[in-house]
Design an enzyme around this catalytic site. Structure first.
Site, PDB file in Angstrom:
ATOM      1  N   LEU A  18       0.810  -1.212   0.000  1.00 15.12           N
ATOM      2  CA  LEU A  18       0.000   0.000   0.000  1.00 15.12           C
ATOM      3  C   LEU A  18       0.843   1.261   0.000  1.00 15.12           C
ATOM      4  O   LEU A  18       0.377   2.321  -0.415  1.00 15.12           O
ATOM      5  CB  LEU A  18      -0.927   0.010   1.231  1.00 15.12           C
ATOM      6  CG  LEU A  18      -1.974  -1.100   1.302  1.00 15.12           C
ATOM      7  CD1 LEU A  18      -2.729  -1.039   2.621  1.00 15.12           C
ATOM      8  CD2 LEU A  18      -2.949  -1.000   0.137  1.00 15.12           C
ATOM      9  N   GLY A  19       2.078   1.181   0.488  1.00 16.46           N
ATOM     10  CA  GLY A  19       2.937   2.353   0.523  1.00 16.46           C
ATOM     11  C   GLY A  19       4.132   2.107   1.408  1.00 16.46           C
ATOM     12  O   GLY A  19       4.193   1.131   2.167  1.00 16.46           O
ATOM     13  N   GLY A  21       7.696   4.228   3.521  1.00 15.71           N
ATOM     14  CA  GLY A  21       8.301   5.469   3.982  1.00 15.71           C
ATOM     15  C   GLY A  21       9.539   5.163   4.773  1.00 15.71           C
ATOM     16  O   GLY A  21      10.026   4.028   4.820  1.00 15.71           O
ATOM     17  N   GLY A  22      10.049   6.181   5.455  1.00 18.16           N
ATOM     18  CA  GLY A  22      11.301   6.041   6.163  1.00 18.16           C
ATOM     19  C   GLY A  22      11.262   5.058   7.317  1.00 18.16           C
ATOM     20  O   GLY A  22      12.284   4.514   7.722  1.00 18.16           O
ATOM     21  N   GLY A  24       8.988   2.295   7.512  1.00 19.15           N
ATOM     22  CA  GLY A  24       8.598   0.950   7.156  1.00 19.15           C
ATOM     23  C   GLY A  24       7.707   0.913   5.938  1.00 19.15           C
ATOM     24  O   GLY A  24       7.546   1.911   5.233  1.00 19.15           O
ATOM     25  N   THR A  25       7.108  -0.240   5.704  1.00 20.01           N
ATOM     26  CA  THR A  25       6.254  -0.459   4.541  1.00 20.01           C
ATOM     27  C   THR A  25       4.895  -0.971   5.006  1.00 20.01           C
ATOM     28  O   THR A  25       4.810  -1.772   5.941  1.00 20.01           O
ATOM     29  CB  THR A  25       6.894  -1.490   3.586  1.00 20.01           C
ATOM     30  OG1 THR A  25       8.189  -1.024   3.209  1.00 20.01           O
ATOM     31  CG2 THR A  25       6.053  -1.678   2.343  1.00 20.01           C
ATOM     32  N   VAL A  26       3.838  -0.509   4.349  1.00 15.11           N
ATOM     33  CA  VAL A  26       2.477  -0.928   4.675  1.00 15.11           C
ATOM     34  C   VAL A  26       1.980  -1.879   3.592  1.00 15.11           C
ATOM     35  O   VAL A  26       2.064  -1.569   2.393  1.00 15.11           O
ATOM     36  CB  VAL A  26       1.529   0.282   4.785  1.00 15.11           C
ATOM     37  CG1 VAL A  26       0.132  -0.186   5.203  1.00 15.11           C
ATOM     38  CG2 VAL A  26       2.059   1.289   5.787  1.00 15.11           C
ATOM     39  N   LYS A  41       1.554  -2.776   8.780  1.00 16.86           N
ATOM     40  CA  LYS A  41       2.784  -1.990   8.662  1.00 16.86           C
ATOM     41  C   LYS A  41       3.937  -2.792   9.252  1.00 16.86           C
ATOM     42  O   LYS A  41       3.880  -3.231  10.400  1.00 16.86           O
ATOM     43  CB  LYS A  41       2.654  -0.654   9.376  1.00 16.86           C
ATOM     44  CG  LYS A  41       3.963   0.140   9.392  1.00 16.86           C
ATOM     45  CD  LYS A  41       3.773   1.527   9.980  1.00 16.86           C
ATOM     46  CE  LYS A  41       3.019   2.389   9.014  1.00 16.86           C
ATOM     47  NZ  LYS A  41       2.898   3.773   9.514  1.00 16.86           N
ATOM     48  N   ASP A 134       2.477  13.520  13.776  1.00 12.82           N
ATOM     49  CA  ASP A 134       2.719  13.481  12.332  1.00 12.82           C
ATOM     50  C   ASP A 134       1.408  13.716  11.590  1.00 12.82           C
ATOM     51  O   ASP A 134       1.072  12.997  10.647  1.00 12.82           O
ATOM     52  CB  ASP A 134       3.361  12.163  11.908  1.00 12.82           C
ATOM     53  CG  ASP A 134       4.022  12.260  10.521  1.00 12.82           C
ATOM     54  OD1 ASP A 134       4.325  13.393  10.096  1.00 12.82           O
ATOM     55  OD2 ASP A 134       4.220  11.231   9.879  1.00 12.82           O
TER      56      ASP A 134
END
Length: 495
Positions: A18-19, A21-22, A24-26, A41, A134
């Site tokens: 799904l996406g 970032g810095g 981790g990954t979802v 995640k 965030d």
């Protein structure tokens, strides 16, 4: 291990990514036992190392999982596998607010709706003693529903950090959050509380109204300087279609000093509603930001060393929930909006003081998330069925879930309760009417298994008067016995 489609991780069958970032990954994962998909995640290997971070993550993710609100993505589970920390959350099919803004500025009416819903979720998070840290459009999910107001949920608050001290930006811990929405105190070495989320929500409001960030700078240092020293631009100057009243709202939400901001996200939402109605307040004067040079230098070093974070939630100092001023986001009962309930409106209107005004609003004791169930139910709410069934989620204090069953033809309903071990029953009578109450322990209806592998208190409620005798209520509690649930919920239940 390599994680990807077809791989089983933490019991979940991974469907896709799904996406990332810095942090981790979802992934989209199929639940191992329930007929649903969750967002899983998986933290990066770097983040998963370190005993202190791992202990804080597991402990604070558990705390986040207890927070239940219709505007917060639910945290289902967390753990560690193959040296990687992971957290499973509610999957919301839709777009995030960042994707929506890419289409262009959001109309003020829609922006205020989104802002209000986000504020409700954040205030609930703050009442639980947690900070998001965030808040940004990418962490606001929009479930677009044609013909009905969109569902709005805040996500990415399940990754927690320890808060032994009040400093956030240090060389050791790195910067947590996204720099474009960071409050000045996140870039300094001062204390941080829920008003940092108010600041970020103000940045988000500005971006919704204008389509651009409040501060756009070429370098990290100049962006940090802008957050700490420059007044935010006026949204009406960037987008002439924005009512002038929003200028003061954004200015106060993004005040340099936390004490000069709104006291809660709900207060910010209320001010935005007033601005939409034409109220124009004077723009607050610039809040001086003296004594921040040392914090500016430390923040630049921290960001260069650590980079911007992917997500953040932090326990308030001392793990003690801090009071948040009452706002206009508490559950509202006594009214039902039929447009949201479709063919199930007659059921909701039968219990207006118990159920929320809309399926994902807030009802009695925060009852929310009402959905149709059963083989004949229609997820679109549009198809009339002979016997309607609704499942609603409670706040576990003490109600875990509520089932409403009603005959659409309004014929009296026959007893059909999910009590496996009866404890008692009684005739009841109140000013509102009379009926029969059964209590005992049982299993969660429709699952065939005992919730959490233990007995669960159950109440089964029937009504005598023709205005309600075609419905029954099954109440499942976060209790070991029906007697305990009866003592803690039944006396004040709005029936």
């Amino acid at each position: 291990m390599e994680i990807g489609p077809g791989v089983t991780f933490a019991g979940y069958r991974i469907v896709g990514e799904l996406g990332s970032g810095g942090m981790g990954t979802v992934y989209l994962g199929r639940h191992p036992r329930l007929p649903r998909q969750d967002a899983v995640k998986v933290l990066s290997a770097e983040r998963s190392r370190g005993e202190r971070f791992r202990a804080d993550f597991l402990r604070e993710a558990e705390i986040a999982a207890r927070v239940r609100h219709s505007n917060l993505v639910a945290v289902h589970d967390r753990g560690e596998q193959d040296g990687r920390l992971w957290i499973a959350m509610q999957y919301v099919a839709g777009v995030n607010l960042s994707q929506l803004i890419r289409r262009g500025p959001v109309a003020p009416e829609a922006a205020v709706h989104v802002l209000t819903e986000v504020a409700r979720g954040l205030d609930e998070l703050h009442r639980a003693g947690l900070l998001h840290l965030d808040v940004k459009p990418a962490n606001v999910l929009i479930d677009e529903q044609p013909g009905r107001p969109d569902r709005v949920l805040v996500t990415d608050f399940g990754i927690a950090r320890t808060a032994e001290d009040s400093a956030l930006a240090t060389i050791d811990s790195g910067f947590t959050g996204t720099l474009s929405y960071a409050a000045p105190e996140q870039l300094d070495d001062g204390p941080i509380d829920h008003r940092a989320d108010v600041y970020a929500l103000g940045c988000t409001l500005f971006q919704m109204l204008t389509g651009v960030l409040p501060f756009v700078r070429e370098t990290t240092g100049s962006l940090i300087y802008a957050h700490m020293h420059e007044d935010p631009p006026r949204p009406s100057a960037v987008n002439p279609l924005v009512p002038a009243g929003f200028d003061a709202v954004v200015a106060r939400a993004m005040a340099k000093r936390p004490a000069e901001r709104y006291g809660s996200c709900g207060e910010l939402a209320t001010a935005a509603q007033a601005a939409l109605a034409g109220v124009v307040e004077p723009i607050p004067g610039r809040a001086a930001a003296r004594g921040r040079r040392r914090g500016l230098a430390a923040a630049v070093i921290a960001v260069v060393v650590a980079g911007t974070g992917f997500a953040a939630v932090r326990l308030l100092a001392g793990n003690t929930p801090q009071p948040v001023p009452a706002a206009s986001n508490r559950p509202v009962t006594g009214t039902i909006d039929p447009a949201y309930w479709g063919s199930y409106a007659y059921m909701a209107q039968t219990f207006p003081n118990l159920l929320p005004p809309t399926p994902y609003g807030g009802g009695y004791q925060e009852l929310t998330g009402c959905i149709p169930i059963g083989a004949q139910s229609d997820p679109s709410w549009s198809t009339a069925v002979p016997v309607g069934q609704l499942y609603c989620v409670g706040n576990s204090d003490p109600v875990y879930s509520l089932y409403v069953t009603c005959n659409a033809d309004r014929s009296p309903i026959s007893p059909d309760f999910g009590i496996s071990r009866a404890e008692g029953d009684e005739r009841w009578s109140r000013a509102s009417g009379s009926g029969h109450l059964f209590w005992g322990t049982g299993v969660l209806r429709g699952t065939g298994t005992v919730v959490d592998n233990r007995n669960q208190g159950v109440l089964d409620i029937y009504f005598d008067d023709p205005g309600r005798n075609f419905c029954r209520l099954a109440v499942y509690g976060n209790t070991d016995t029906g007697a305990e649930l009866r003592a803690n919920w039944w006396p004040n239940a709005p029936l």
